[in-house]
Write a protein that holds these residues in place. Structure first.
Motif, PDB file in Angstrom:
ATOM      1  N   UNK A 164     -68.346  74.543  23.385  1.00 12.83           N
ATOM      2  CA  UNK A 164     -68.026  72.868  24.199  1.00 12.83           C
ATOM      3  C   UNK A 164     -68.683  72.622  23.699  1.00 12.83           C
ATOM      4  N   UNK A 165     -67.582  70.604  24.009  1.00 13.28           N
ATOM      5  CA  UNK A 165     -67.669  69.867  22.976  1.00 13.28           C
ATOM      6  C   UNK A 165     -66.752  69.361  22.311  1.00 13.28           C
ATOM      7  N   UNK A 166     -65.815  70.482  21.829  1.00 10.24           N
ATOM      8  CA  UNK A 166     -64.893  70.815  20.453  1.00 10.24           C
ATOM      9  C   UNK A 166     -63.114  70.573  20.924  1.00 10.24           C
ATOM     10  N   UNK A 167     -62.662  69.395  20.882  1.00 11.70           N
ATOM     11  CA  UNK A 167     -61.375  69.633  21.643  1.00 11.70           C
ATOM     12  C   UNK A 167     -60.373  69.107  20.429  1.00 11.70           C
ATOM     13  N   UNK A 168     -59.369  69.839  20.584  1.00  8.80           N
ATOM     14  CA  UNK A 168     -57.475  69.961  19.684  1.00  8.80           C
ATOM     15  C   UNK A 168     -56.784  69.144  20.672  1.00  8.80           C
ATOM     16  N   UNK A 169     -56.188  68.321  20.196  1.00 10.72           N
ATOM     17  CA  UNK A 169     -55.153  67.365  20.854  1.00 10.72           C
ATOM     18  C   UNK A 169     -53.829  66.865  19.845  1.00 10.72           C
ATOM     19  N   UNK A 170     -52.527  67.016  20.301  1.00  5.49           N
ATOM     20  CA  UNK A 170     -51.795  66.335  19.187  1.00  5.49           C
ATOM     21  C   UNK A 170     -51.197  67.511  18.591  1.00  5.49           C
ATOM     22  N   UNK A 171     -50.643  66.642  17.581  1.00  8.41           N
ATOM     23  CA  UNK A 171     -49.355  68.136  16.495  1.00  8.41           C
ATOM     24  C   UNK A 171     -49.965  69.542  16.123  1.00  8.41           C
ATOM     25  N   UNK A 172     -51.890  69.019  15.752  1.00  5.72           N
ATOM     26  CA  UNK A 172     -52.483  69.837  15.314  1.00  5.72           C
ATOM     27  C   UNK A 172     -52.325  70.791  16.155  1.00  5.72           C
ATOM     28  N   UNK A 173     -52.262  70.679  17.375  1.00  8.67           N
ATOM     29  CA  UNK A 173     -51.949  71.595  18.123  1.00  8.67           C
ATOM     30  C   UNK A 173     -50.529  72.860  18.733  1.00  8.67           C
ATOM     31  N   UNK A 174     -50.613  74.127  19.063  1.00  8.74           N
ATOM     32  CA  UNK A 174     -49.108  74.932  18.525  1.00  8.74           C
ATOM     33  C   UNK A 174     -48.393  74.668  20.335  1.00  8.74           C
ATOM     34  N   UNK A 175     -48.199  73.410  20.207  1.00  6.35           N
ATOM     35  CA  UNK A 175     -47.412  72.157  20.958  1.00  6.35           C
ATOM     36  C   UNK A 175     -46.666  71.482  20.018  1.00  6.35           C
ATOM     37  N   UNK A 176     -44.659  72.237  19.939  1.00  6.99           N
ATOM     38  CA  UNK A 176     -44.223  71.456  18.981  1.00  6.99           C
ATOM     39  C   UNK A 176     -42.976  70.424  20.208  1.00  6.99           C
ATOM     40  N   UNK A 177     -42.871  69.235  20.420  1.00  9.42           N
ATOM     41  CA  UNK A 177     -41.685  69.694  21.143  1.00  9.42           C
ATOM     42  C   UNK A 177     -40.265  68.770  20.214  1.00  9.42           C
ATOM     43  N   UNK A 178     -39.344  68.545  21.106  1.00 12.40           N
ATOM     44  CA  UNK A 178     -38.093  68.428  20.445  1.00 12.40           C
ATOM     45  C   UNK A 178     -37.648  67.336  19.344  1.00 12.40           C
ATOM     46  N   UNK A 179     -37.195  66.492  19.230  1.00  9.42           N
ATOM     47  CA  UNK A 179     -36.664  65.233  18.580  1.00  9.42           C
ATOM     48  C   UNK A 179     -35.880  64.520  19.663  1.00  9.42           C
ATOM     49  N   UNK A 180     -36.741  63.348  19.860  1.00  5.74           N
ATOM     50  CA  UNK A 180     -36.104  62.528  20.909  1.00  5.74           C
ATOM     51  C   UNK A 180     -37.653  61.306  21.647  1.00  5.74           C
ATOM     52  N   UNK A 181     -38.480  61.637  21.053  1.00  5.74           N
ATOM     53  CA  UNK A 181     -39.725  60.941  21.138  1.00  5.74           C
ATOM     54  C   UNK A 181     -40.512  62.335  22.524  1.00  5.74           C
ATOM     55  N   UNK A 182     -40.378  63.384  22.357  1.00  2.99           N
ATOM     56  CA  UNK A 182     -41.077  64.253  22.868  1.00  2.99           C
ATOM     57  C   UNK A 182     -42.472  64.176  22.875  1.00  2.99           C
TER      58      UNK A 182
END
Length: 409
Positions: free
Chosen positions: A375-393
């Motif tokens: 509880x209280x620990x958050x991970x956001x952005x690129x450090x998470x296993x979510x990767x967008x395509x090229x183009x602003x994603x």
């Protein structure tokens, strides 16, 4: 030793970290953002050729890779590309749309950074630069964080927004993954993504005359099922139709950067170097109409001349069209419309725009980005296993995930 008590400590003054800080600050939380860099938003500053491709009008869950492709949907739907665009327009930042829904600043990426720092200031957020973390521990329901200036911070919420390993010359270290491991969170495999691909020396020597040649191309890969994630994060085939560039090391350009997120070592890619042409039909027609012209000249009317010359040389085709059998012309045309080549690697994190993989989404709450077991620990952005395509994603994922965490941290 100086002690400080906060509601929220955010490590990382990039796109996700600053967005999270703004939202948490608006809720009246005492928020401090720290970053070891000397300026905030360094990846924002260099993005899009200095004009920041800050989002994409076509953003949807289909534009992201993850072991759980559905994880990103909640944040993306709750803070959309249109929401971020409203923020941009509220600050009077002029923008324009390029191909495939990509939005850029008319002037400078620095306008986006200024917008975020102004919003943080208005929300009462403290920003501290040139400052790093030396140790993190948990005491009761709070985090005790030691900073390298000797300060000890006690925070109810700790947000990790430090990005991945891409572009190490800007200070990227993968530190966020170490924090995840410290608190027992699983990591998925990490690797460079949106990165140029490289060839072995013999092929490079053959293609050396093509360095700097660009073509529109369709690039496809059919990954080996054995190399795919057990959760099936990669489709059986990925295909992108965008520009491609021959380099001194191999291939680059938007279509190659896109396919690099799906490609794995040992696999081949297939490239259509003339996507709008039936090269076999064009060459056979040219043979009928003017059989006296050289093969490479006829091919040079379809694709760049230098490329035509190299392909003809590799196929052993010289002389006049009339002197070449139809079978050989068709084989050459197949090389143009479906060139299959096996890269040996990529240029790595040095030039990769993002890091594929990261903190396992199964360990996080998709509504809040909070670790389920801490509880209280958050991970956001690129450090998470979510990767967008090229183009602003990837920027949109940063805005959306940062916004989501900012509602709860």
């Amino acid at each position: 030793m100086k002690n400080e008590t906060l509601d929220v400590l955010i490590v990382g003054a990039g796109a996700a970290g600053m967005m999270c800080a703004i939202e948490a600050g608006k809720r009246g939380r005492r928020v401090r953002v720290i970053d070891h860099a000397r300026a905030p938003g360094e990846k924002i500053r260099i993005s899009g050729g200095g004009r920041c491709n800050f989002t994409n009008l076509g953003t949807s869950g289909a534009n992201f890779l993850s072991e759980n492709p559905r994880f990103a949907l909640s944040a993306l739907k709750r803070f959309t590309q249109h929401d971020f665009l409203k923020m941009v327009e509220r600050h009077g930042i002029a923008w324009h749309e390029k191909t495939l829904g990509q939005l850029f600043c008319d002037d400078s990426a620095k306008q986006i950074i200024r917008m975020l720092t102004d919003e943080m200031k208005a929300a009462g957020v403290t920003l501290s630069l040139g400052l790093g973390v030396t140790a993190i521990s948990r005491s009761g329901d709070r985090f005790e964080v030691a900073l390298d200036d000797g300060t000890r911070v006690s925070a109810a919420s700790l947000v990790v927004a430090t990005g991945g390993k891409s572009i190490p010359k800007m200070g990227a270290t993968g530190w966020g993954y170490e924090v995840a491991r410290q608190f027992g969170l699983r990591l998925t495999e990490t690797r460079p993504a949106l990165v140029p691909l490289t060839f072995e020396p013999t092929l490079l020597e053959q293609l050396a005359p093509l360095a700097g040649v660009a073509v529109d191309a369709i690039v496809k890969t059919a990954p080996n099922p054995a190399s795919s994630s057990p959760k099936g994060d990669r489709p059986k085939e990925a295909s992108f139709t965008e520009a491609m560039l021959f380099t001194h090391r191999g291939l680059s350009g938007p279509s190659i950067l896109q396919i690099s997120s799906y490609w794995r070592e040992g696999e081949a890619i297939t490239v259509n170097l003339a996507p709008s042409e039936d090269v076999a039909a064009r060459m056979l027609a040219a043979k009928t109409e003017n059989g006296k012209q050289a093969v490479h000249t006829a091919l040079g009317h379809i694709i760049p001349r230098r490329l035509a010359e190299v392909i003809c040389a590799r196929e052993g085709l010289a002389g006049k069209l009339a002197e070449v059998g139809d079978k050989k012309l068709r084989a050459m045309a197949e090389t143009v419309n479906a060139w299959t080549v096996k890269p040996v690697g990529s240029e790595g994190y040095r030039t990769a725009e993002v890091t594929l993989g990261g903190v396992d989404t199964a360990a996080l709450d998709q509504q809040t980005m909070e670790a389920k077991t801490v509880p209280g620990l958050f991970f956001i952005g690129e450090v998470v296993d979510v990767t967008g395509w090229l183009g602003g994603y990837n920027f949109q994922w940063a805005w959306s995930s940062g916004w989501a965490a900012g509602q709860s941290c």
